[in-house]
Write an enzyme that holds these catalytic residues in place. Sequence first.
Site, PDB file in Angstrom:
ATOM      1  N   GLY A 217       0.836  -1.198   0.000  1.00  0.00           N
ATOM      2  CA  GLY A 217       0.000   0.000   0.000  1.00  0.00           C
ATOM      3  C   GLY A 217       0.871   1.248   0.000  1.00  0.00           C
ATOM      4  CG  LEU A 218      -0.581   4.625  -2.169  1.00  0.00           C
ATOM      5  CD1 LEU A 218      -1.736   5.605  -2.367  1.00  0.00           C
ATOM      6  CD2 LEU A 218       0.512   4.872  -3.208  1.00  0.00           C
ATOM      7  CB  SER A 219       4.257   6.513   1.638  1.00  0.00           C
ATOM      8  OG  SER A 219       4.671   7.281   2.736  1.00  0.00           O
ATOM      9  N   GLY A 220       2.242   5.836   4.279  1.00  0.00           N
ATOM     10  CA  GLY A 220       1.330   6.471   5.230  1.00  0.00           C
ATOM     11  C   GLY A 220      -0.030   5.801   5.330  1.00  0.00           C
ATOM     12  CB  ALA A 221      -1.714   3.159   3.368  1.00  0.00           C
ATOM     13  N   GLY A 222      -0.713   2.931   6.565  1.00  0.00           N
ATOM     14  CA  GLY A 222      -0.871   2.228   7.844  1.00  0.00           C
ATOM     15  C   GLY A 222      -0.266   0.842   7.874  1.00  0.00           C
ATOM     16  CE  LYS A 223       3.538   0.158   3.159  1.00  0.00           C
ATOM     17  NZ  LYS A 223       3.030   1.526   3.003  1.00  0.00           N
ATOM     18  CB  THR A 224       4.698   0.627   9.981  1.00  0.00           C
ATOM     19  OG1 THR A 224       5.519   0.676   8.812  1.00  0.00           O
ATOM     20  CG2 THR A 224       5.561   0.385  11.200  1.00  0.00           C
TER      21      THR A 224
ATOM     22  CB  SER B 213       5.653  -4.252  -2.441  1.00  0.00           C
ATOM     23  OG  SER B 213       4.624  -4.300  -1.480  1.00  0.00           O
TER      24      SER B 213
END
Lengths: 204, 448
Positions: A12-19, A86
């Site tokens: 997903g995009l940067s800042g979307a909440g993956k981490t 990714s």
Amino acid sequence: MEGKGLTLWFTGLSGAGKTTLARLVETELRRRGHKVEVLDGDVVRTNLSKGLGFSKEDRDTNIRRIGFVCNLLARNEVIAIAAAISPYREIRDEVRRDIGNFVEVFVKCPIDVLAERDVKGLYKKAIAGEIKHFTGIDDPYEEPLAPELVVETDKETPEQSAARIIARLAELQYTAASASAAADAYSDEEEAEVRRRLEALGYV
Amino acid sequence: MGLFDRFKAKEKSRRVVLIGLDGTPCTLVERFIKDGTMPNMAKLCAGGSLLQMDTSIPDISSVAWTSFMTGANPGRHGIYGFLDVQPNSYKIYFPSSRHIKSETLWAVANRAGKRAVVINVPSTYPAQPLDGILVAGFVAVDINKATYPATLVPRLQAMDYRIDVDARKVQQSHDALMDDVLVTLDRRVKLLLELYDKEPWDLFVGVVTETDRLQHFFMDAIADESHKYHSAFRDFYRRIDAFLGQVAERLKDETMLIMSDHGFTPIKQQVYLNRWLVDHGYLRLKENARSIEEIGDGSRAFAMDPGRIYINVKGKYPNGTVEPGDVARVVAEIKEGLAEISDNGARVVKRIYERDELFSGPVVNLAPELCVQSHYGYDLKGAVNKAQLMDREIFTGMHTQDDSTLYINSPASALRSEKPHITDVAPTLLAGLGLGVPETMDGRSMFR
């Protein structure tokens, strides 16, 4: 069921909440007695993929390396969680093909919401052209066509998304269906010690 | 987010520091400022505001610190005591960090990209992952489960860090306990300052527990200048003050708060509410019962530490006897009865709160029907094996609800004038970081 390894891939995009989601899911899986490792794309870039840039080729190399490590972990009964933008579909599918036991979670959030939220001011900089190769601005992001799960982080809380991910993993039989299978916070031995300490202060 | 860290470092933002002193009464700080025991605190107050603060009800550390860290009332965060009862079995359990239902201050800060160092906050065990460092406080047992990330553990061990004072030392002697308090404080301060200096952080939360431990066992010493431990008590606070001075001298433009989670006052009597419930026909215990787990048939209510009273409702508990429609009547009866308790003519009970007066939120169903608040000196207890209503034990200090400490390094003119509540601390810290108050918090920032 316990001990079955897999690669849980957040894209997903940067800042979307993956981490954030990776950490929440990690906590819950550990609580359930699984061995878990998180490979955070941004952390990986400071060691495993140090020196790689943001060209398509370098991005692909980065993803292959993360996939390689996930595979090593998963075959040793670890749940390997990858949290990396990714952006390219082809390379994600290549990793899926190569390593098996692969669960892809699309962490979806519209770019205008992310740019609006822009906690660190990076989207602003990317839009202004101060950061190059920024996914979603001047670099492409290719959404997965058939992920195991889509979580929409502009519509649900992180806890709700994490709960849905755990439920999906249970459906796929990678973890127990109910949290009651999870270990208690205190072991019996610890509980006895807690009781003694509370007694010493007059609380029991 | 490694790519972004490079940019983040260039952004200028004010950091915030919170030092917690478990159980330090505001009135004691004021006294020690006046009499010169705490010169650094005096200096801090010259440039800031010292406020008396209300804490949670119940006013014990597990509830109070959880109310601090979530900015929420127990109806939202779910922690009502050190012990709780499972409704389906009366089985006692010890709530841990995993039972906390609402988001913590540091999770909110993390979401905004702020890194947190959180040391020795009670009720954070086992340590939950965060962006930063967390070493859990009371009641943490295993240092490995108390520490996040795990890579910090060898560093803690190398420093001989101690999670807690061993209060059982008092069985040996008060000297042994005092030694343990001082050594533990010393190790704690070393770790706090080391992480303050060497770790990157935007939010630093460091708690000292030794204040509480000292006061549980030595509270009688401070009022009485001829007491054997009077000067030891004062010397201990000189050390606390020196630590505050060490933090103060490190401050650049940080927002700095000092707080306690409750106050303390000397004990006159311990009051065993389950004894009262037995004597008045509300509670029947099995022979030689040692806990509420051994509740007998026909019981209508039971008490848990410190002043929580639960109605034994039919359908809620396996051995419940009170029809849901009768709860209000039983509650009213018990309130009336408890209000009458006296000790040689002195009233013991100050106020009795019903559930809805104190708690609201998604886990309000876990709350006791009543919370009893006592007058200073009468320490309410949940023990079941007591033969009389009141007694004295080894403890000389008890918690107070209305005399917690809050210091903010801002002048009074910059602050709201209402008496602060412990749930206001997290919103105040978030405001210091430039962040708003999430909807999950009940408190409000103290900044105007």
